[in-house]
Design an enzyme around this catalytic site. Structure first.
Site, PDB file in Angstrom:
ATOM      1  N   HIS A   1       0.820  -1.221   0.000  1.00  0.00           N
ATOM      2  CA  HIS A   1       0.000   0.000   0.000  1.00  0.00           C
ATOM      3  C   HIS A   1       0.845   1.258   0.000  1.00  0.00           C
ATOM      4  O   HIS A   1       2.060   1.208   0.200  1.00  0.00           O
ATOM      5  CB  HIS A   1      -0.980  -0.005   1.171  1.00  0.00           C
ATOM      6  CG  HIS A   1      -0.377  -0.025   2.539  1.00  0.00           C
ATOM      7  ND1 HIS A   1       0.376   1.019   3.060  1.00  0.00           N
ATOM      8  CD2 HIS A   1      -0.431  -0.962   3.520  1.00  0.00           C
ATOM      9  CE1 HIS A   1       0.739   0.722   4.296  1.00  0.00           C
ATOM     10  NE2 HIS A   1       0.277  -0.477   4.597  1.00  0.00           N
TER      11      HIS A   1
ATOM     12  N   CYS B   1       2.575  -4.843   6.694  1.00  0.00           N
ATOM     13  CA  CYS B   1       2.397  -4.613   5.260  1.00  0.00           C
ATOM     14  C   CYS B   1       3.693  -4.134   4.614  1.00  0.00           C
ATOM     15  O   CYS B   1       4.697  -3.927   5.277  1.00  0.00           O
ATOM     16  CB  CYS B   1       1.296  -3.576   5.037  1.00  0.00           C
ATOM     17  SG  CYS B   1      -0.335  -4.133   5.575  1.00  0.00           S
TER      18      CYS B   1
END
Length: 166
Positions: A124, A141
């Site tokens: 992301h 992430c």
């Protein structure tokens, strides 16, 4: 009178065009991305077409970047082979591509520890641009700057394999 109307209409059109914001959704017409490789130790991600590197990116990871992910909340980025399995155009981190964590092995590992494996691991963008490059800050992430995420989002399709290495 017609000349004045034409001039006014033209000026208004230019003013509106100047107010338009750039879309975060880009088009990509190059070679297909057939594989994504993440090397956590080097903080690098590569997009490949077969054996050829198409793009290379610097990345940030989970706040506890060393070692494999074993359970929810450990702050680690998982290691292993997964797939890009979903897209989130409305992510609070600009745009995001989902990684198919956890797999059966990850679930068994977490259960052996009496824990839940967690989930929602993504590639992301950033929520706050000042965070990127200031140490690892995600919950597991893989993060890149928003401008780069727009390119990655356009290039990488669902079903693309991703190999995350130590």
């Amino acid at each position: 009178m017609k000349r004045r109307h034409l001039l006014t209409t033209g000026t208004a059109a230019l003013a509106l065009a100047g107010c338009a914001t750039k879309s975060k959704f880009q088009r990509y017409n190059g070679p297909e991305v057939t594989y994504v490789i993440v090397n956590k130790g080097a903080r690098e991600m590569f997009l490949l077409h077969n054996q050829k590197i198409l793009k290379q990116y610097r990345i940030d990871l989970g706040f506890a970047p060393i070692g494999d992910k074993f359970y929810e909340g450990d702050g680690k980025t998982p290691e292993g082979t997964y797939l890009i399995d979903r897209r989130n155009p409305n992510s609070k981190f600009h745009l995001s591509l989902g990684i198919s964590y956890p797999n059966a092995h990850d679930i068994a590992q977490a259960r052996a520890l009496g824990k839940q494996p967690g989930g929602d691991i993504f590639i992301h963008g950033e929520s706050k641009p000042w965070k990127l490059g200031k140490n690892d800050w995600t919950w597991g992430c893989i993060a890149v700057p928003n401008e780069e995420m727009e390119k990655i989002y356009a290039m990488v399709k669902n079903g693309t394999p991703i190999q995350i290495n130590a």
